[in-house]
Write a protein that holds these residues in place. Structure first.
Motif, mmCIF file in Angstrom:
data_model
loop_
_atom_site.group_PDB
_atom_site.id
_atom_site.type_symbol
_atom_site.label_atom_id
_atom_site.label_comp_id
_atom_site.label_asym_id
_atom_site.label_seq_id
_atom_site.Cartn_x
_atom_site.Cartn_y
_atom_site.Cartn_z
ATOM 1 N N ASN A 156 0.822 -1.211 0.000
ATOM 2 C CA ASN A 156 0.000 0.000 0.000
ATOM 3 C C ASN A 156 0.855 1.260 0.000
ATOM 4 O O ASN A 156 0.454 2.293 -0.565
ATOM 5 C CB ASN A 156 -0.938 -0.004 1.203
ATOM 6 C CG ASN A 156 -2.170 -0.856 0.958
ATOM 7 O OD1 ASN A 156 -2.388 -1.341 -0.151
ATOM 8 N ND2 ASN A 156 -2.981 -1.037 1.981
ATOM 9 N N SER A 160 0.489 4.030 -2.874
ATOM 10 C CA SER A 160 0.286 5.447 -2.554
ATOM 11 C C SER A 160 1.390 6.310 -3.157
ATOM 12 O O SER A 160 1.134 7.445 -3.592
ATOM 13 C CB SER A 160 0.238 5.641 -1.037
ATOM 14 O OG SER A 160 -0.833 4.911 -0.466
ATOM 15 N N TYR A 165 -4.737 4.189 -5.278
ATOM 16 C CA TYR A 165 -5.433 4.016 -4.004
ATOM 17 C C TYR A 165 -4.941 2.745 -3.299
ATOM 18 O O TYR A 165 -4.728 1.722 -3.944
ATOM 19 C CB TYR A 165 -6.946 3.921 -4.223
ATOM 20 C CG TYR A 165 -7.577 5.221 -4.671
ATOM 21 C CD1 TYR A 165 -7.824 6.231 -3.753
ATOM 22 C CD2 TYR A 165 -7.921 5.422 -6.014
ATOM 23 C CE1 TYR A 165 -8.409 7.420 -4.162
ATOM 24 C CE2 TYR A 165 -8.499 6.610 -6.429
ATOM 25 C CZ TYR A 165 -8.736 7.610 -5.493
ATOM 26 O OH TYR A 165 -9.298 8.789 -5.899
ATOM 27 N N PRO A 166 -4.764 2.791 -1.997
ATOM 28 C CA PRO A 166 -4.376 1.576 -1.268
ATOM 29 C C PRO A 166 -5.504 0.549 -1.282
ATOM 30 O O PRO A 166 -6.680 0.888 -1.408
ATOM 31 C CB PRO A 166 -4.089 2.093 0.152
ATOM 32 C CG PRO A 166 -4.860 3.365 0.263
ATOM 33 C CD PRO A 166 -4.881 3.970 -1.113
#
Length: 313
Positions: A156, A160, A165-166
């Motif tokens: 993630n 980012s 988007y995570p």
């Protein structure tokens, strides 16, 4: 007259003494064989057969670990039929098996073909691929948790950093299942590669040379020579991978605990939850017996339908 006497002597029945000697020899060989098998059979009886029999008996009882268990017959098995969480766990196990087994087997075969060819630093690559096998499932799950952690995991953070988007690895069911599948493939693909590599090294190089002389491409050689001749390895790996998928526990227990919302719950984690967390040991034992029956049925069917199980390749 002499020839008739010799013929009669040759056709005379054997004396009891040689027969007794042969029987004694066979008995001695059998005793030696059973003597070699005795330690393994003793350990299997103590740590495998007796626990299975105890679990079978427990599956017909209502036991919470305290006091005397109550005999309930098939009540635990009848409860399985109407338990939606059991069927969800069963479905998750099937999905997990369908996703992991073909990828690990095809990937293991491809890596084995690559490592069996003239490749620089093959030893280094083999070590890197096999390295996850020496790590315990709990440690692998903890490493995977660091990688797939939702708030500040490595993946993630990378997503980012590149403006994406995570992913909700822990709070969304589908990403959680995908993360478990990815880690399971990473852990198993090395074992599949080793078994296929052993099978490839048993294939005569003259077969590939003859195929190249006849103008066969690499794909044709793989399809017509490699895949058929590693049939026994495929038979073995198919059974082992399916059994491992139906018995997966430590990885899922550490990474997701069966959540979120039972989306990654499999049969073994559900059996553990019933047997050790909410103390319905009879019901947990019934789930374990169902897992045993499923794996035995699959192994039996695969054994009967496979044509390459007894061949060497």
């Amino acid at each position: 007259m002499t020839s008739l006497t010799a013929r009669g002597r040759d056709s005379a029945p054997l004396s009891p003494r040689p027969r007794a000697a042969r029987r004694a020899s066979r008995l001695r060989e059998s005793l030696i064989g059973w003597g070699f098998l005795a330690p393994n059979l003793t350990l299997m009886a103590i740590f495998l057969f007796l626990p299975i029999l105890w679990a079978l008996q427990l599956s017909f009882q209502d036991s919470r670990g305290f006091g005397s268990p109550e005999w309930v017959g098939l009540k635990n098995y009848a409860k399985l039929v109407g338990d939606p969480v059991f069927w969800q766990s069963f479905g998750n196990t099937i999905v997990f098996t369908i996703l992991t087994v073909p990828i690990t087997m095809v990937g293991g075969l491809c890596l084995a073909v690559l490592m069996n060819s003239v490749l620089p630093a093959r030893g280094v690559f083999r070590t890197v691929i096999v390295l996850p096998m020496v790590i315990s499932g709990v440690a692998s799950g903890m490493i995977a948790g660091i990688i797939f952690y939702q708030s500040n995991g490595i993946i993630n953070k990378v997503l980012s950093a590149v403006g994406l988007y995570p992913v909700a690895w822990q709070s969304d069911g589908l990403p959680a299942l995908i993360s478990v599948v990815i880690v399971a493939i990473w852990l198993r693909i090395g074992f599949n590669m080793i078994i296929y590599l052993a099978g490839l090294q048993g294939i005569e190089p003259q077969l590939y040379e003859a195929a190249r002389i006849d103008g066969a491409s690499r794909w044709q050689q793989l399809r017509s020579i490699t895949v058929p001749l590693v049939g026994p390895s495929t038979f073995f790996l198919l059974i082992m991978n399916v059994i491992a998928s139906f018995q997966v526990f430590d990885l899922i227990f550490v990474m997701t605990g069966g959540g979120p919302g039972n989306s990654t719950s499999v049969l073994v984690t559900y059996a553990y939850r019933n047997g050790f967390q909410i103390r319905e040991q009879g019901y947990g034992a019934a789930i374990g017996i169902v897992i045993l029956i499923i794996t035995l049925l699959f192994t039996f069917v695969q054994w009967k339908t496979s044509r390459t199980r007894d061949q060497v390749g």
